[in-house]
Write an enzyme that holds these catalytic residues in place. Structure first.
Site, PDB file in Angstrom:
ATOM      1  N   ALA A  16      39.993  49.411  41.034  1.00 55.29           N
ATOM      2  CA  ALA A  16      40.228  48.881  39.692  1.00 55.29           C
ATOM      3  C   ALA A  16      41.019  49.932  38.921  1.00 55.29           C
ATOM      4  O   ALA A  16      40.980  51.127  39.243  1.00 55.29           O
ATOM      5  CB  ALA A  16      38.898  48.595  39.019  1.00 55.29           C
TER       6      ALA A  16
ATOM      7  N   GLY B 149      37.527  48.937  44.205  1.00 53.97           N
ATOM      8  CA  GLY B 149      37.820  47.496  44.169  1.00 53.97           C
ATOM      9  C   GLY B 149      38.749  47.058  45.288  1.00 53.97           C
ATOM     10  O   GLY B 149      38.751  45.881  45.666  1.00 53.97           O
TER      11      GLY B 149
ATOM     12  N   GLU C 206      36.555  46.544  48.185  1.00 55.40           N
ATOM     13  CA  GLU C 206      35.778  45.324  47.897  1.00 55.40           C
ATOM     14  C   GLU C 206      36.629  44.063  48.085  1.00 55.40           C
ATOM     15  O   GLU C 206      36.140  43.043  48.556  1.00 55.40           O
ATOM     16  CB  GLU C 206      35.221  45.407  46.469  1.00 55.40           C
ATOM     17  CG  GLU C 206      34.145  46.489  46.355  1.00 55.40           C
ATOM     18  CD  GLU C 206      33.748  46.783  44.918  1.00 55.40           C
ATOM     19  OE1 GLU C 206      34.633  47.162  44.120  1.00 55.40           O
ATOM     20  OE2 GLU C 206      32.558  46.636  44.587  1.00 55.40           O
TER      21      GLU C 206
ATOM     22  N   GLU D 208      33.241  55.072  43.470  1.00 56.58           N
ATOM     23  CA  GLU D 208      32.809  54.808  42.091  1.00 56.58           C
ATOM     24  C   GLU D 208      31.827  55.827  41.523  1.00 56.58           C
ATOM     25  O   GLU D 208      31.931  56.201  40.360  1.00 56.58           O
ATOM     26  CB  GLU D 208      32.191  53.395  41.984  1.00 56.58           C
ATOM     27  CG  GLU D 208      33.214  52.271  42.015  1.00 56.58           C
ATOM     28  CD  GLU D 208      33.524  51.782  43.423  1.00 56.58           C
ATOM     29  OE1 GLU D 208      33.198  52.494  44.402  1.00 56.58           O
ATOM     30  OE2 GLU D 208      34.104  50.691  43.547  1.00 56.58           O
TER      31      GLU D 208
HETATM   32  N1  DAK Z   1      43.811  53.149  38.567  1.00 52.31           N
HETATM   33  C1  DAK Z   1      44.909  53.456  37.844  1.00 52.31           C
HETATM   34  N2  DAK Z   1      45.937  54.171  38.299  1.00 52.31           N
HETATM   35  C2  DAK Z   1      45.861  54.640  39.551  1.00 52.31           C
HETATM   36  C3  DAK Z   1      44.750  54.371  40.373  1.00 52.31           C
HETATM   37  C4  DAK Z   1      43.696  53.591  39.834  1.00 52.31           C
HETATM   38  N3  DAK Z   1      42.618  53.247  40.560  1.00 52.31           N
HETATM   39  N4  DAK Z   1      44.951  54.976  41.549  1.00 52.31           N
HETATM   40  C5  DAK Z   1      46.146  55.583  41.460  1.00 52.31           C
HETATM   41  N5  DAK Z   1      46.690  55.376  40.270  1.00 52.31           N
HETATM   42  C6  DAK Z   1      47.965  55.864  39.774  1.00 52.31           C
HETATM   43  C7  DAK Z   1      47.927  57.356  39.479  1.00 52.31           C
HETATM   44  O1  DAK Z   1      47.367  57.603  38.217  1.00 52.31           O
HETATM   45  C8  DAK Z   1      49.390  57.709  39.546  1.00 52.31           C
HETATM   46  O2  DAK Z   1      50.004  57.301  38.350  1.00 52.31           O
HETATM   47  P1  DAK Z   1      51.110  58.247  37.614  1.00 52.31           P
HETATM   48  O3  DAK Z   1      50.413  59.519  37.358  1.00 52.31           O
HETATM   49  O4  DAK Z   1      52.226  58.339  38.625  1.00 52.31           O
HETATM   50  O5  DAK Z   1      51.470  57.465  36.390  1.00 52.31           O
HETATM   51  C9  DAK Z   1      49.909  56.814  40.655  1.00 52.31           C
HETATM   52  O6  DAK Z   1      48.961  55.764  40.782  1.00 52.31           O
HETATM   53  C10 DAK Z   1      50.005  57.520  41.989  1.00 52.31           C
HETATM   54  O7  DAK Z   1      48.742  58.111  42.248  1.00 52.31           O
HETATM   55  P2  DAK Z   1      48.585  59.629  42.713  1.00 52.31           P
HETATM   56  O8  DAK Z   1      49.688  60.479  42.168  1.00 52.31           O
HETATM   57  O9  DAK Z   1      47.194  60.028  42.447  1.00 52.31           O
HETATM   58  O10 DAK Z   1      48.846  59.447  44.293  1.00 52.31           O
HETATM   59  P3  DAK Z   1      48.225  60.335  45.465  1.00 52.31           P
HETATM   60  O11 DAK Z   1      48.891  59.841  46.704  1.00 52.31           O
HETATM   61  O12 DAK Z   1      48.267  61.785  45.155  1.00 52.31           O
HETATM   62  O13 DAK Z   1      46.683  59.930  45.530  1.00 52.31           O
HETATM   63  C11 DAK Z   1      44.833  58.360  45.590  1.00 52.31           C
HETATM   64  C12 DAK Z   1      46.330  58.617  45.887  1.00 52.31           C
HETATM   65  C13 DAK Z   1      44.576  56.874  45.874  1.00 52.31           C
HETATM   66  C14 DAK Z   1      43.982  59.182  46.562  1.00 52.31           C
HETATM   67  C15 DAK Z   1      44.522  58.734  44.131  1.00 52.31           C
HETATM   68  O14 DAK Z   1      45.502  58.094  43.309  1.00 52.31           O
HETATM   69  C16 DAK Z   1      43.176  58.286  43.703  1.00 52.31           C
HETATM   70  O15 DAK Z   1      42.166  58.931  44.014  1.00 52.31           O
HETATM   71  N6  DAK Z   1      43.140  57.192  42.949  1.00 52.31           N
HETATM   72  C17 DAK Z   1      41.898  56.663  42.428  1.00 52.31           C
HETATM   73  C18 DAK Z   1      41.137  55.965  43.521  1.00 52.31           C
HETATM   74  C19 DAK Z   1      39.804  55.477  43.014  1.00 52.31           C
HETATM   75  O16 DAK Z   1      38.961  56.263  42.597  1.00 52.31           O
HETATM   76  N7  DAK Z   1      39.648  54.195  43.082  1.00 52.31           N
HETATM   77  C20 DAK Z   1      38.414  53.561  42.714  1.00 52.31           C
HETATM   78  C21 DAK Z   1      38.555  53.144  41.295  1.00 52.31           C
HETATM   79  S1  DAK Z   1      37.032  52.613  40.663  1.00 52.31           S
HETATM   80  C22 DAK Z   1      33.708  46.987  37.534  1.00 52.31           C
HETATM   81  C23 DAK Z   1      33.997  46.327  38.687  1.00 52.31           C
HETATM   82  C24 DAK Z   1      34.675  46.977  39.668  1.00 52.31           C
HETATM   83  C25 DAK Z   1      35.075  48.253  39.506  1.00 52.31           C
HETATM   84  C26 DAK Z   1      34.799  48.886  38.349  1.00 52.31           C
HETATM   85  C27 DAK Z   1      34.118  48.267  37.362  1.00 52.31           C
HETATM   86  N8  DAK Z   1      32.956  46.376  36.468  1.00 52.31           N
HETATM   87  C28 DAK Z   1      31.560  46.588  36.601  1.00 52.31           C
HETATM   88  C29 DAK Z   1      33.585  46.339  35.203  1.00 52.31           C
HETATM   89  C30 DAK Z   1      35.797  48.943  40.489  1.00 52.31           C
HETATM   90  C31 DAK Z   1      36.001  50.275  40.288  1.00 52.31           C
HETATM   91  C32 DAK Z   1      36.953  50.990  41.058  1.00 52.31           C
HETATM   92  O17 DAK Z   1      37.661  50.465  41.874  1.00 52.31           O
END
Ligand code: DAK
Length: 260
Positions: free
Chosen positions: A66, A111, A114, A134
């Site tokens: 997400a 997400g 998921e 998360e």
């Molecule tokens: N959201 C927003 N932007 C993201 C993103 C994300 N999940 N993942 C990557 N980006 C963006 C980065 O901010 C960056 O943007 P700029 O800085 O260029 O503007 C761009 O994508 C490239 O990312 P990186 O520079 O970080 O690229 P790397 O190759 O170095 O790293 C990475 C890739 C995937 C390992 C890293 O970006 C990363 O760790 N990203 C976050 C992954 C993550 O933690 N995903 C889980 C998110 S939490 C809910 C229901 C569901 C959910 C939540 C709430 N309700 C209850 C409301 C689900 C939650 C999730 O999915």
């Protein structure tokens, strides 16, 4: 229909849905989810489409979760609404009559993992990375991850992945049963299409009834699930394709499905 965050293509009975926000590694926000809900309805009603393949646009990512920037601003009622909407969209995928294949071409985190789990079958490229990060962000999986992950890989492994926020590579995802097959990156889509074509050769309603029996049955006790199977078996016996499939076998020819 035109989409801002999705690319939809159709070929030979296969619909391809690319999640298309490559600058944010295809992270999901409300706009993407709304478009997905619309596209799922359209594709499920489209008689030309027999199988849906979902993948990520760009080279690096299926869906990196997400959208964290967007979620950061969200208050508690917003989070609940977002979670409920995400679950609704993912349930729509599960309830689509047509089989859905996730072609996981890169990051499938939070997400994204998921979303892949809400698909019927998961194929991964060798560079794919899976995880539920998360708890490292102070939240829990909210699009069904706490429920689908243990059902797929078992409670102990699901708890370890979730509590540690560890990411796992495609080979480990294969070993624990999170994905069905792993392919070199440049062969992933070709293999996904090959699988789709094999499914397309079968009787469409029989595939749909099987999907319903397995998906719904997995959520029930065995007696209830067996009753669902009997109902779906009965439904399949009421189709013209049952006569066609069995007639073709007896007459030693290939069946010509009527989808009726
Ligand atoms: N959201 C927003 N932007 C993201 C993103 C994300 N999940 N993942 C990557 N980006 C963006 C980065 O901010 C960056 O943007 P700029 O800085 O260029 O503007 C761009 O994508 C490239 O990312 P990186 O520079 O970080 O690229 P790397 O190759 O170095 O790293 C990475 C890739 C995937 C390992 C890293 O970006 C990363 O760790 N990203 C976050 C992954 C993550 O933690 N995903 C889980 C998110 S939490 C809910 C229901 C569901 C959910 C939540 C709430 N309700 C209850 C409301 C689900 C939650 C999730 O999915």
């Amino acid at each position: 229909m035109t989409y801002q965050n999705l690319i939809i293509e159709k070929e030979d009975g296969i619909a391809l849905m690319y999640i298309n926000r490559p600058k944010a590694l295809n992270a999901l926000n409300a706009d993407v989810l709304k478009e997905m809900a619309q596209a799922i309805d359209v594709l499920d009603d489209d008689n030309e489409v027999r199988v849906l393949i979902i993948t990520g646009a760009g080279e690096k990512s299926f869906v990196a979760g997400a959208d964290i920037v967007w979620m950061y601003e969200m208050d508690q009622p917003g989070c609940r609404k977002f979670s409920a909407y995400g679950e609704y969209v993912f349930r729509k995928l599960e309830r689509m009559e047509k089989p859905v294949i996730a072609a996981v071409n890169g990051f499938a985190l939070g997400g994204g993992c998921e979303l892949a789990m809400a698909c019927d079958i998961r194929l991964a490229s060798e560079v794919a990375l899976f995880g539920q990060p998360e708890v490292g962000l102070g939240i829990i999986p909210g699009f069904g991850g706490t429920q689908r992950l243990p059902r797929l890989i078992g409670e102990g492994r699901a708890k370890e992945l979730t509590y540690t926020a560890n990411n796992i590579k495609a080979d480990e995802a294969y070993r624990i049963g999170l994905v069905n097959h792993v392919y070199p990156a440049d062969q992933l889509m070709e293999e996904a299409k090959k699988l789709a074509k094999k499914i397309i050769k079968q009787a469409p309603l029989a595939v749909a009834y099987s999907k319903h029996a397995i998906t719904v049955g997995m959520q029930c006790d065995l007696d209830t699930a067996m009753a669902i199977e009997s109902d779906m078996f009965g439904n399949s016996c009421a189709t013209e394709d049952k006569s066609e499939g069995m007639g073709a076998f007896i007459e030693k020819r290939k069946p010509s499905w009527k989808n009726k």
